[in-house]
Design a protein around this motif. Sequence first.
Motif, PDB file in Angstrom:
ATOM      1  N   PRO A 173       0.850  -1.202   0.000  1.00 61.70           N
ATOM      2  CA  PRO A 173       0.000   0.000   0.000  1.00 61.70           C
ATOM      3  C   PRO A 173       0.880   1.245   0.000  1.00 61.70           C
TER       4      PRO A 173
ATOM      5  N   ALA B  20      -2.229   5.720   2.918  1.00 60.48           N
ATOM      6  CA  ALA B  20      -2.485   5.351   4.316  1.00 60.48           C
ATOM      7  C   ALA B  20      -2.502   6.596   5.196  1.00 60.48           C
TER       8      ALA B  20
ATOM      9  N   ARG C  33      -5.809   8.495   4.577  1.00 55.21           N
ATOM     10  CA  ARG C  33      -6.950   7.837   5.240  1.00 55.21           C
ATOM     11  C   ARG C  33      -6.954   8.127   6.733  1.00 55.21           C
TER      12      ARG C  33
ATOM     13  N   GLN D  11      -1.888   0.353  10.406  1.00 54.25           N
ATOM     14  CA  GLN D  11      -2.877   0.189   9.333  1.00 54.25           C
ATOM     15  C   GLN D  11      -2.251  -0.481   8.117  1.00 54.25           C
TER      16      GLN D  11
ATOM     17  N   ASN E 129      -1.717  -4.167   8.869  1.00 53.09           N
ATOM     18  CA  ASN E 129      -2.990  -4.896   8.846  1.00 53.09           C
ATOM     19  C   ASN E 129      -3.525  -5.054   7.429  1.00 53.09           C
ATOM     20  N   LEU E 130      -3.429  -4.006   6.630  1.00 50.36           N
ATOM     21  CA  LEU E 130      -3.862  -4.089   5.232  1.00 50.36           C
ATOM     22  C   LEU E 130      -3.077  -5.152   4.489  1.00 50.36           C
ATOM     23  N   ARG E 131      -1.772  -5.104   4.652  1.00 45.86           N
ATOM     24  CA  ARG E 131      -0.913  -6.050   3.945  1.00 45.86           C
ATOM     25  C   ARG E 131      -1.221  -7.484   4.376  1.00 45.86           C
TER      26      ARG E 131
ATOM     27  N   TYR F 290      -4.565  -8.616   2.856  1.00 42.63           N
ATOM     28  CA  TYR F 290      -4.482  -8.876   1.424  1.00 42.63           C
ATOM     29  C   TYR F 290      -3.690 -10.141   1.131  1.00 42.63           C
TER      30      TYR F 290
ATOM     31  N   PHE G 276      -4.261  -4.611  -3.604  1.00 42.93           N
ATOM     32  CA  PHE G 276      -4.443  -3.318  -2.963  1.00 42.93           C
ATOM     33  C   PHE G 276      -5.135  -2.390  -3.941  1.00 42.93           C
TER      34      PHE G 276
ATOM     35  N   THR H  49      -4.872   1.025  -4.996  1.00 41.85           N
ATOM     36  CA  THR H  49      -4.023   2.202  -4.913  1.00 41.85           C
ATOM     37  C   THR H  49      -4.151   2.995  -6.198  1.00 41.85           C
TER      38      THR H  49
END
Length: 118
Positions: A13, A18, A21, A84, A87-89, A92, A99, A101
């Motif tokens: 990401p 990030a 957001r 964040q 956690n996103l990574r 996914y 992602f 992006t």
Amino acid sequence: MAEILDFTRTPEPLWREALGRKLRETREERGDRLVDVADRAGISVQYLSEIERGRKEPSSEMIAAVAGALGIDLADLLIGIAGQVRNLRAGYLRTGSQFHTSRPTGRPSGPVAMAWAA
């Protein structure tokens, strides 16, 4: 010999997305308007909006100004963003999703394509 690049892996990401957001989330939780935060930070509303949408890569001074305008500690902001991203990574990687992006995906272009084709 040149290193072979792996273009099939899931992209990371983007930090600016990030950051945007997290800044928007913080501003909305506080009930602040975009115009008020921008005024306190000493930047234009348009620029703050672009930061929040992940379109601009702000300088460290700009990030500190916005964090100060939101009344949050810069270290806490950065730790929150790092969490964040982690956690996103992880999410996914578990689901095999991509992602979302602003970066182009698929076959590389430009100088990267020339290195890839060599």
